[in-house]
Design a protein around this motif. Structure first.
Motif, mmCIF file in Angstrom:
data_model
loop_
_atom_site.group_PDB
_atom_site.id
_atom_site.type_symbol
_atom_site.label_atom_id
_atom_site.label_comp_id
_atom_site.label_asym_id
_atom_site.label_seq_id
_atom_site.Cartn_x
_atom_site.Cartn_y
_atom_site.Cartn_z
ATOM 1 N N ASP A 115 0.794 -1.229 0.000
ATOM 2 C CA ASP A 115 0.000 0.000 0.000
ATOM 3 C C ASP A 115 0.823 1.274 0.000
ATOM 4 O O ASP A 115 0.276 2.361 -0.239
ATOM 5 C CB ASP A 115 -0.950 0.013 1.210
ATOM 6 N N ASP A 116 2.136 1.193 0.280
ATOM 7 C CA ASP A 116 2.926 2.426 0.364
ATOM 8 C C ASP A 116 4.133 2.413 -0.575
ATOM 9 O O ASP A 116 5.127 3.112 -0.354
ATOM 10 C CB ASP A 116 3.382 2.684 1.801
ATOM 11 N N ALA A 117 4.037 1.639 -1.659
ATOM 12 C CA ALA A 117 5.154 1.553 -2.607
ATOM 13 C C ALA A 117 5.470 2.910 -3.228
ATOM 14 O O ALA A 117 6.636 3.239 -3.473
ATOM 15 C CB ALA A 117 4.839 0.534 -3.702
ATOM 16 N N GLU A 118 4.440 3.709 -3.487
ATOM 17 C CA GLU A 118 4.660 5.014 -4.115
ATOM 18 C C GLU A 118 5.471 5.954 -3.234
ATOM 19 O O GLU A 118 6.184 6.824 -3.743
ATOM 20 C CB GLU A 118 3.322 5.672 -4.477
ATOM 21 N N ALA A 119 5.384 5.794 -1.909
ATOM 22 C CA ALA A 119 6.175 6.632 -1.009
ATOM 23 C C ALA A 119 7.660 6.363 -1.206
ATOM 24 O O ALA A 119 8.484 7.284 -1.215
ATOM 25 C CB ALA A 119 5.774 6.384 0.448
ATOM 26 N N LEU A 120 8.029 5.094 -1.375
ATOM 27 C CA LEU A 120 9.424 4.763 -1.672
ATOM 28 C C LEU A 120 9.833 5.365 -3.007
ATOM 29 O O LEU A 120 10.918 5.962 -3.119
ATOM 30 C CB LEU A 120 9.606 3.245 -1.715
ATOM 31 N N VAL A 121 9.003 5.222 -4.024
ATOM 32 C CA VAL A 121 9.337 5.754 -5.346
ATOM 33 C C VAL A 121 9.535 7.265 -5.288
ATOM 34 O O VAL A 121 10.455 7.805 -5.914
ATOM 35 C CB VAL A 121 8.242 5.382 -6.364
ATOM 36 N N ALA A 122 8.702 7.962 -4.525
ATOM 37 C CA ALA A 122 8.855 9.417 -4.390
ATOM 38 C C ALA A 122 10.191 9.763 -3.750
ATOM 39 O O ALA A 122 10.867 10.720 -4.167
ATOM 40 C CB ALA A 122 7.700 9.982 -3.563
ATOM 41 N N ARG A 123 10.615 8.997 -2.756
ATOM 42 C CA ARG A 123 11.912 9.249 -2.121
ATOM 43 C C ARG A 123 13.055 8.967 -3.095
ATOM 44 O O ARG A 123 14.050 9.713 -3.134
ATOM 45 C CB ARG A 123 12.049 8.392 -0.857
ATOM 46 N N LEU A 124 12.929 7.904 -3.872
ATOM 47 C CA LEU A 124 13.955 7.591 -4.863
ATOM 48 C C LEU A 124 14.069 8.704 -5.902
ATOM 49 O O LEU A 124 15.175 9.062 -6.333
ATOM 50 C CB LEU A 124 13.627 6.268 -5.556
ATOM 51 N N ALA A 125 12.923 9.268 -6.289
ATOM 52 C CA ALA A 125 12.941 10.345 -7.279
ATOM 53 C C ALA A 125 13.588 11.603 -6.709
ATOM 54 O O ALA A 125 14.391 12.263 -7.376
ATOM 55 C CB ALA A 125 11.514 10.637 -7.746
ATOM 56 N N ARG A 126 13.259 11.938 -5.467
ATOM 57 C CA ARG A 126 13.849 13.135 -4.849
ATOM 58 C C ARG A 126 15.370 12.993 -4.704
ATOM 59 O O ARG A 126 16.110 13.972 -4.808
ATOM 60 C CB ARG A 126 13.211 13.393 -3.480
ATOM 61 N N ALA A 127 15.825 11.770 -4.491
ATOM 62 C CA ALA A 127 17.256 11.520 -4.318
ATOM 63 C C ALA A 127 17.988 11.359 -5.646
ATOM 64 O O ALA A 127 19.214 11.216 -5.660
ATOM 65 C CB ALA A 127 17.464 10.270 -3.460
#
Length: 235
Positions: A115-127
């Motif tokens: 349910d929270d995979a997109e939160a990881l993807v957002a962090r990867l994008a910011r980094a």
């Protein structure tokens, strides 16, 4: 063998789909062709794994043994991992994985849930671990680019490792498999998706899906997850 799978589409511009699966027993599974990158997590024999998998240009057979659980983030066309080479028909496994963390791009990240995979993807994008070329996703589904044809070809190849034609062939075969699995007649699929004739459809299914039209209609065998990623692709 028992295989359970669940998937959901995503509203993240970087993500096409998030899926999870559980398998028990032993069986040979057909891994169907896919034109997108994936970040996959799985547990097997009490040990956690994580890997980035590139597009797969043909169906292949995968042996599943024992009990395993997996979670996957399927990226949208145009989402790339700049620090990795184009991984067509290959994968790179994380060098260090624990029950809660994995390493990607030289940094440690928390393993996500369904349910929270997109939160990881957002962090990867910011980094800067992942980036996105929105033109690629647009032109794959028939959009008109504001740059020249050669520039489009270069950008699609840089993001995916594939040509536009290869992506559309793969996606059309996946759409055909879904239609046949839903009860559509092969001739209807030929006309709907723009195949030349039924032999053309049969060759495409064998190459990209690893099944005949009859096998798909009858639901024979175990296949990797199939879902509609966008408009039917014709080529």
């Amino acid at each position: 063998m028992a295989i359970e799978s669940l998937h959901r589409m995503s509203d993240s511009p970087h993500v096409a789909c998030v899926w999870r699966g559980r398998a028990s027993g032993f069986e040979a599974m057909t891994s169907v062709a896919t034109s997108t990158w994936e970040l996959v997590f799985w547990e097997e024999g009490g040990r956690g794994h994580a890997a980035v998998r590139g597009p797969e240009t043909a169906a292949s057979s995968v042996e599943l043994a024992g009990d395993s659980e997996s979670l996957g983030i399927t990226f949208a066309h145009g989402t790339v991992l700049p620090h990795l080479p184009r991984l067509v028909d290959s994968a790179v496994e994380s060098p260090h994985v624990t029950e809660r963390t994995f390493v990607l791009g030289g940094r440690e990240w928390e393993v996500p849930g369904f349910d929270d995979a997109e939160a990881l993807v957002a962090r990867l994008a910011r980094a800067g671990v992942i980036s996105r070329d929105p033109l690629v996703d647009e032109v794959v589904w028939g959009g008109i680019a504001r740059v020249g044809t050669r520039s489009v070809q270069r950008r699609v190849a840089a993001a995916t490792g594939l040509t536009q034609g290869a992506i559309r062939q793969i996606e059309r075969a996946r759409e055909a498999a879904l239609l046949l699995g839903g009860g559509a007649a092969p001739l209807d699929v030929v006309h709907r998706l723009g195949y030349y004739d039924q032999p053309h459809l049969a060759r495409s299914l064998q190459r990209f899906i690893g099944r005949t039209a009859t096998q798909l209609q009858e639901g024979r065998g175990t296949m990797s997850l199939l879902y509609k990623t966008g408009p039917p692709a014709g080529s």
